[in-house]
Every structure is written in C-alpha cells, then in structure tokens.
Design a protein around this motif. Structure first.
Motif, PDB file in Angstrom:
ATOM      1  N   ALA A 118      -0.987   6.542   0.859  1.00  0.00           N
ATOM      2  CA  ALA A 118       0.075   6.870  -0.090  1.00  0.00           C
ATOM      3  C   ALA A 118       1.016   7.925   0.493  1.00  0.00           C
ATOM      4  O   ALA A 118       2.246   7.822   0.384  1.00  0.00           O
ATOM      5  CB  ALA A 118      -0.527   7.357  -1.405  1.00  0.00           C
ATOM      6  N   ALA A 122       4.989   7.376   1.413  1.00  0.00           N
ATOM      7  CA  ALA A 122       6.031   8.182   0.766  1.00  0.00           C
ATOM      8  C   ALA A 122       6.890   8.908   1.803  1.00  0.00           C
ATOM      9  O   ALA A 122       8.117   8.967   1.689  1.00  0.00           O
ATOM     10  CB  ALA A 122       5.398   9.175  -0.199  1.00  0.00           C
ATOM     11  N   SER A 125       9.153   6.430   3.965  1.00  0.00           N
ATOM     12  CA  SER A 125      10.094   5.568   3.242  1.00  0.00           C
ATOM     13  C   SER A 125      11.539   6.003   3.493  1.00  0.00           C
ATOM     14  O   SER A 125      11.838   7.201   3.555  1.00  0.00           O
ATOM     15  CB  SER A 125       9.806   5.630   1.743  1.00  0.00           C
ATOM     16  N   LEU A 130      10.410  10.075  -2.819  1.00  0.00           N
ATOM     17  CA  LEU A 130       9.145   9.445  -3.222  1.00  0.00           C
ATOM     18  C   LEU A 130       7.969  10.423  -3.203  1.00  0.00           C
ATOM     19  O   LEU A 130       6.943  10.162  -3.818  1.00  0.00           O
ATOM     20  CB  LEU A 130       8.825   8.251  -2.318  1.00  0.00           C
ATOM     21  N   TRP A 135       3.885   9.677 -10.251  1.00  0.00           N
ATOM     22  CA  TRP A 135       2.962   8.744  -9.612  1.00  0.00           C
ATOM     23  C   TRP A 135       1.896   8.363 -10.628  1.00  0.00           C
ATOM     24  O   TRP A 135       1.531   9.167 -11.497  1.00  0.00           O
ATOM     25  CB  TRP A 135       2.306   9.379  -8.384  1.00  0.00           C
ATOM     26  N   SER A 203       7.607   6.789  -8.623  1.00  0.00           N
ATOM     27  CA  SER A 203       7.738   6.776  -7.165  1.00  0.00           C
ATOM     28  C   SER A 203       6.614   5.989  -6.518  1.00  0.00           C
ATOM     29  O   SER A 203       6.764   5.466  -5.414  1.00  0.00           O
ATOM     30  CB  SER A 203       7.736   8.210  -6.625  1.00  0.00           C
ATOM     31  N   GLY A 204       5.471   5.922  -7.189  1.00  0.00           N
ATOM     32  CA  GLY A 204       4.352   5.189  -6.618  1.00  0.00           C
ATOM     33  C   GLY A 204       3.246   4.938  -7.612  1.00  0.00           C
ATOM     34  O   GLY A 204       3.133   5.617  -8.640  1.00  0.00           O
ATOM     35  N   LEU A 254       8.067   0.724 -11.379  1.00  0.00           N
ATOM     36  CA  LEU A 254       8.405   1.407 -10.132  1.00  0.00           C
ATOM     37  C   LEU A 254       9.908   1.535  -9.955  1.00  0.00           C
ATOM     38  O   LEU A 254      10.668   0.658 -10.352  1.00  0.00           O
ATOM     39  CB  LEU A 254       7.827   0.638  -8.942  1.00  0.00           C
ATOM     40  N   GLY A 258       9.770   2.074  -4.644  1.00  0.00           N
ATOM     41  CA  GLY A 258       8.510   2.687  -5.064  1.00  0.00           C
ATOM     42  C   GLY A 258       7.293   2.025  -4.425  1.00  0.00           C
ATOM     43  O   GLY A 258       7.286   0.830  -4.148  1.00  0.00           O
ATOM     44  N   VAL A 259       6.260   2.807  -4.221  1.00  0.00           N
ATOM     45  CA  VAL A 259       5.058   2.370  -3.502  1.00  0.00           C
ATOM     46  C   VAL A 259       4.065   1.703  -4.449  1.00  0.00           C
ATOM     47  O   VAL A 259       3.751   2.239  -5.526  1.00  0.00           O
ATOM     48  CB  VAL A 259       4.389   3.580  -2.808  1.00  0.00           C
ATOM     49  N   TRP A 260       3.555   0.548  -4.045  1.00  0.00           N
ATOM     50  CA  TRP A 260       2.492  -0.186  -4.769  1.00  0.00           C
ATOM     51  C   TRP A 260       1.293  -0.247  -3.824  1.00  0.00           C
ATOM     52  O   TRP A 260       1.397  -0.778  -2.712  1.00  0.00           O
ATOM     53  CB  TRP A 260       2.975  -1.595  -5.104  1.00  0.00           C
ATOM     54  N   CYS A 301       6.267  -2.202  -1.206  1.00  0.00           N
ATOM     55  CA  CYS A 301       7.311  -1.398  -1.860  1.00  0.00           C
ATOM     56  C   CYS A 301       8.152  -2.315  -2.755  1.00  0.00           C
ATOM     57  O   CYS A 301       8.390  -3.483  -2.405  1.00  0.00           O
ATOM     58  CB  CYS A 301       8.212  -0.738  -0.830  1.00  0.00           C
TER      59      CYS A 301
END
Length: 306
Positions: A118, A122, A125, A130, A135, A203-204, A254, A258-260, A301
């Motif tokens: 993670a 972030a 990116s 992020l 989160w 953001s995530g 997200l 954004g982070v998945w 993302c």
C-alpha cells in the motif's frame, strides 16, 4: 483467555510445568517453541531466562493465569487444538502486539506485506495526495491492517469496517492500546456500505476478505476450523464472492488513481486479474507474491477516466 489479577507461581513449579509441556507438545506434533512463547506472554519471562532456565530458582513469578488455569488451557491446545494466540490473548504482528480472541482471525505474517504494498503504491503513484486523505480497511477483524496503515500513512484517516460487533470491539481495543484511536474510525456493517457518505473520496482500500472456497473450509487445520470465525474464512463456492463484490463496488468509492489492494488464496491470481481487467474501471493491475513465493496479493488503481 487471561485473568486480570496476577498470580504468583513458584519458579521451580513453573520450570517443571514447562518441561512437561514441551514433552507433550512434541508428542502431539506441536512446536515446542509455543511453550516458551506462551511463558513470555503470560509470565513475562525473557528468552534468555527460558534458555538458561534461570527462572527455576526465582522468587515467585507473577503470571496472568494460575498454574492450574494454564494447564487447563494447555490441555485444550493439545486436545482441542486451541491456537496458542487465543490462550495468550495476543499475537505479534508487524511492530505491534495485537489483542485477539476467537471473534477474529489471528493475523498472519504474510498479511503484513499488504501494508508495504500500500505504501509503495501510494508513493509511486503519479496522482498526488494518495498518502493523505481517507483509506479503508474492509473486513478489519482484529484491526491489524488498519493499525498498519495508520502507522505508515501518518497523514491519513483510516476507516475500518467489519460485519461483526465482537470483532470491532477487539479492533477498537487494539487501536486504543496502541495509540491510534483518533486516527482510525470504526463502523459496523458490510464492506463499503457504512461509508456511503464518502463516495469517490478514498485514496485507497485494503482488504483481507474471506477467500476460502466453502468446500475447503472444513478441510483446514483443526486450529482454524474449530476456533477461528468461519465468517472471516468462507468466500463462497469458489472463494471469490467477496473479491468480486469489492471489484464491482470499489470504483464508486475510490478517487481517480485510488489504490485497490486485496489478499487472496493461492491459485486465485489469474481469475482475479481477469476480473479486474474485464471490469473496465481499473488500470496498473499487478499480482504480488508473498515471502513464500505464492501469488497472494492483487493491486490495481482506479482509472483516471472510467
């Protein structure tokens, strides 16, 4: 599992118990190291004292269990396969000592990799910010992932969700004990549902969802089958029910970029990659292995333009 009032135990008696417990551990195919780890937690003995057996001549040792209570729980370890972490009521995870009960899964060492992934996602990116903002830790259980995220993403608010009120109580205790109570917000509910007011703002998202196929759950080790919550294990017929749900719903929550990030079972990586690709809302899809080389984590993302 542990009592609140300290109990004084004679050093010689504890030494005798330890020797007997190590013998029974070996006889039941349990690692003898578990005995010493347990004594470190409940009797405050350090590794050197255990290795040298210097505690044998100690004045009474304060323990969080009486010797009789300890023996009763050790018998459950041997015969009921009660995990030693539930006996001690704690487990080490990352840089923390996390409280656990049978309301939550025992956090596994491999899950620690989610935190590192993670942070790297972030930081690397092209999207600014992020490492800040909101989160989510969905299916927080003991709160381990939320704690890990709060520790390294210091300018974020972590939103931790779990369906189980009992699990949330454990997670909230951990956040308070470790000084993160103000950084982590807790919600009882299913996945993203309690966070509807924050759509498109995250953001995530990090999750270790249930991913074991239903038919496989009962074939797991007795420590898992008989004592850990099946709600946190059973992922449906192919183990992917909740991962599919998170793939489908997360783009609504997200921010662009954004982070998945999720943990999954060995053998699921190809299917999860395909599900992410076919959904159309994700880019930069990656599969990462754990320390044993097993493809354990999927990262993606949210596309800038969906």
């Amino acid at each position: 599992m542990m009592s609140q009032q300290p109990r004084a135990v004679c050093g010689l008696e504890l030494w005798q118990w330890r020797n007997q417990a190590i013998e029974t551990a070996i006889a039941h195919d349990i690692l003898p190291l578990e005995v010493d780890w347990l004594l470190q937690e409940i009797a405050g003995l350090d590794r050197l004292a255990l290795r040298l057996e210097s505690f044998k001549t100690s004045t009474p040792i304060k323990m969080q269990l009486s010797l009789d209570e300890l023996e009763q729980l050790w018998q459950r370890r041997l015969h009921d396969r009660l995990p030693v972490q539930y006996i001690a009521g704690v487990t080490p995870w990352r840089f923390f000592k996390i409280a656990v009960s049978n309301a939550v899964l025992i956090p596994r060492p491999e899950t620690e990799c989610l935190i590192d992934l993670a942070v790297v996602a972030a930081k690397n990116s092209p999207i600014e910010g992020l490492e800040q903002g909101h989160w989510a830790d969905l299916g927080t259980g003991s709160g381990a992932i939320a704690l890990g995220l709060a520790d390294v993403l210091t300018n974020t608010t972590i939103h931790a969700v779990d369906l189980s009120p009992e699990a949330l109580a454990v997670a909230q205790t951990n956040a308070k004990n470790l000084g993160f109570a103000e950084r982590i917000k807790f919600y009882q509910g299913s996945w993203w549902e309690p966070l509807k007011s924050l759509k498109c703002q995250f953001s995530g998202m990090v999750s270790n969802p249930p991913y074991i196929p239903t038919s496989t759950v009962l074939t797991l080790q007795p420590e898992v089958v008989n004592h850990e919550p099946h709600l946190a294990l059973d992922g449906g017929v192919d183990g992917l029910d909740y991962i599919r749900h998170l793939i489908d719903i997360s783009p609504h929550y997200l921010r662009p970029g954004g982070v998945w990030l999720i943990e999954m079972m060995a053998g699921q990586a190809d299917t999860v990659r395909e599900l992410l690709q076919n959904h159309g809302s994700y880019e930069n899809i990656q599969i990462h292995a754990d320390l044993a080389g097993i493809e354990r984590f999927a990262l993606a993302c949210k596309k800038m333009i969906v």
